[in-house]
Write a protein that holds these residues in place. Structure first.
Motif, short mmCIF file in Angstrom:
data_model
loop_
_atom_site.label_atom_id
_atom_site.label_comp_id
_atom_site.label_asym_id
_atom_site.label_seq_id
_atom_site.Cartn_x
_atom_site.Cartn_y
_atom_site.Cartn_z
N SER A 19 -90.74 -3.71 33.66
CA SER A 19 -91.82 -3.77 32.69
C SER A 19 -91.51 -3.02 31.40
CB SER A 19 -93.13 -3.30 33.30
OG SER A 19 -93.01 -1.96 33.73
N ALA A 20 -90.68 -2.00 31.47
CA ALA A 20 -90.34 -1.24 30.27
C ALA A 20 -89.17 -1.85 29.49
CB ALA A 20 -90.00 0.20 30.66
N LEU A 21 -88.50 -2.83 30.07
CA LEU A 21 -87.38 -3.45 29.39
C LEU A 21 -87.85 -4.49 28.41
CD1 LEU A 21 -84.96 -4.00 32.42
CD2 LEU A 21 -84.93 -2.15 30.75
N PHE A 22 -87.10 -4.66 27.31
CA PHE A 22 -87.39 -5.70 26.33
C PHE A 22 -86.72 -6.98 26.82
CE2 PHE A 22 -86.06 -7.85 22.30
CZ PHE A 22 -87.33 -8.20 21.86
N ASP A 94 -90.76 -10.91 26.19
CA ASP A 94 -91.46 -10.22 25.11
C ASP A 94 -91.23 -10.88 23.76
OD1 ASP A 94 -92.36 -8.07 26.84
OD2 ASP A 94 -90.26 -7.43 26.86
N PHE A 95 -90.13 -11.62 23.66
CA PHE A 95 -89.76 -12.22 22.36
C PHE A 95 -89.04 -13.53 22.62
CE2 PHE A 95 -86.64 -12.77 18.92
CZ PHE A 95 -87.50 -12.81 17.83
N ILE A 96 -89.40 -14.54 21.85
CA ILE A 96 -88.70 -15.82 21.90
C ILE A 96 -88.03 -16.02 20.55
CG2 ILE A 96 -88.89 -18.32 22.14
CD1 ILE A 96 -91.41 -17.81 23.86
N GLY A 97 -86.70 -16.02 20.58
CA GLY A 97 -85.92 -16.30 19.37
C GLY A 97 -85.62 -17.78 19.30
N HIS A 98 -85.32 -18.23 18.11
CA HIS A 98 -85.06 -19.65 17.89
C HIS A 98 -83.63 -19.86 17.38
CE1 HIS A 98 -89.43 -19.44 17.99
NE2 HIS A 98 -89.38 -20.69 18.38
N TYR A 99 -83.00 -20.89 17.89
CA TYR A 99 -81.65 -21.25 17.45
C TYR A 99 -81.61 -21.46 15.93
CZ TYR A 99 -77.32 -23.93 17.10
OH TYR A 99 -76.08 -24.38 16.74
N GLU A 100 -82.69 -21.99 15.41
CA GLU A 100 -82.75 -22.30 13.98
C GLU A 100 -82.74 -21.04 13.12
OE1 GLU A 100 -84.04 -25.27 16.65
OE2 GLU A 100 -85.08 -23.37 16.32
N PHE A 106 -81.74 -12.58 16.43
CA PHE A 106 -80.84 -11.69 17.17
C PHE A 106 -80.88 -10.28 16.56
CE2 PHE A 106 -76.63 -9.86 18.10
CZ PHE A 106 -76.68 -9.88 19.48
N ASP A 107 -80.93 -10.21 15.23
CA ASP A 107 -81.04 -8.91 14.56
C ASP A 107 -82.31 -8.19 15.02
OD1 ASP A 107 -78.71 -9.49 13.17
OD2 ASP A 107 -79.73 -9.90 11.26
N HIS A 108 -83.41 -8.94 15.15
CA HIS A 108 -84.67 -8.36 15.64
C HIS A 108 -84.48 -7.78 17.04
CE1 HIS A 108 -88.93 -7.91 16.59
NE2 HIS A 108 -88.67 -8.54 17.72
N CYS A 109 -83.80 -8.51 17.90
CA CYS A 109 -83.56 -8.02 19.27
C CYS A 109 -82.71 -6.76 19.25
CB CYS A 109 -82.88 -9.11 20.11
SG CYS A 109 -83.94 -10.54 20.45
N CYS A 110 -81.66 -6.76 18.44
CA CYS A 110 -80.80 -5.57 18.34
C CYS A 110 -81.62 -4.36 17.89
CB CYS A 110 -79.66 -5.82 17.37
SG CYS A 110 -78.43 -7.00 17.96
N LYS A 117 -76.71 -3.99 14.53
CA LYS A 117 -76.65 -5.43 14.31
C LYS A 117 -75.21 -5.90 14.42
CE LYS A 117 -80.52 -5.72 11.10
NZ LYS A 117 -80.91 -6.08 9.72
N VAL A 118 -75.06 -7.10 14.94
CA VAL A 118 -73.74 -7.72 15.08
C VAL A 118 -73.82 -9.10 14.44
CG1 VAL A 118 -72.04 -8.59 16.75
CG2 VAL A 118 -73.30 -6.49 17.25
N GLU A 119 -72.84 -9.43 13.64
CA GLU A 119 -72.79 -10.78 13.05
C GLU A 119 -72.31 -11.74 14.12
OE1 GLU A 119 -73.57 -13.34 9.99
OE2 GLU A 119 -73.77 -11.16 9.87
N LEU A 120 -73.14 -12.72 14.44
CA LEU A 120 -72.79 -13.68 15.48
C LEU A 120 -71.82 -14.72 14.93
CD1 LEU A 120 -76.35 -14.28 16.98
CD2 LEU A 120 -74.49 -12.96 17.99
#
Length: 159
Positions: A19-22, A94-100, A106-110, A117-120
């Motif tokens: 429950s405490a994990l993102f 907790d969060f749904i990111g979009h491929y678009e 991904f930056d938000h997740c980091c 941040k990592v450049e994908l």
């Protein structure tokens, strides 16, 4: 479905300890996903295509409920929402990111989990396809809309 049950069972057993994990997941526009699938199978598994099969023919065959199951064709027809909700229809992430908006999300997740941040990299960018809307007729657009109605509603996609 099996995948809904699997994700829900895993989520319910892990809910108390996680429950405490993102928790996050990434999804893709269902119409774009089907165009991507068409090109991927044409390029990587041409033996699974019918001779000179158009996108519309492929889509009708792929979404035919009476068709025999085939792993490479069926991987992109499982509703993405099956992996995002439990048996009660409640979100388990907790969060749904979009491929678009992959890099931005991904930056938000980091940032949320406190890592740099990592450049994908984009290693398999398709150069052989048009914008997804160019592949659809009103009839095939409606076919995907019907097949993926739950994803479209839950994930906020429009054609």
């Amino acid at each position: 479905s099996v995948s809904t049950s699997a994700s829900a069972a895993g989520a319910s057993s892990a809910a108390s300890s996680d429950s405490a994990l993102f928790k996050f997941a990434f999804v893709r526009n269902p119409w774009d996903l089907q165009v991507s699938s068409y090109h991927h199978i044409r390029r990587e598994r041409p033996q699974l295509m019918k001779p000179n099969e158009s996108f519309a023919e492929f889509l009708h065959r792929k979404l035919d409920p009476d068709r025999e199951w085939q792993y490479h064709i069926d991987t992109s027809i499982t509703p993405q929402s099956n992996y995002l909700v439990d048996l009660n229809g409640e979100l388990i992430v907790d969060f749904i990111g979009h491929y678009e908006t992959l890099q931005q999300d991904f930056d938000h997740c980091c940032k949320t989990i406190g890592i740099p941040k990592v450049e994908l990299p984009h290693k398999r960018k398709a150069g052989d396809r048009l914008a997804y809307r160019e592949y659809y007729t009103p009839e095939t657009q409606a076919l995907v809309e019907s097949a993926f109605a739950r994803d479209i509603e839950l994930l906020g996609y429009t054609f």
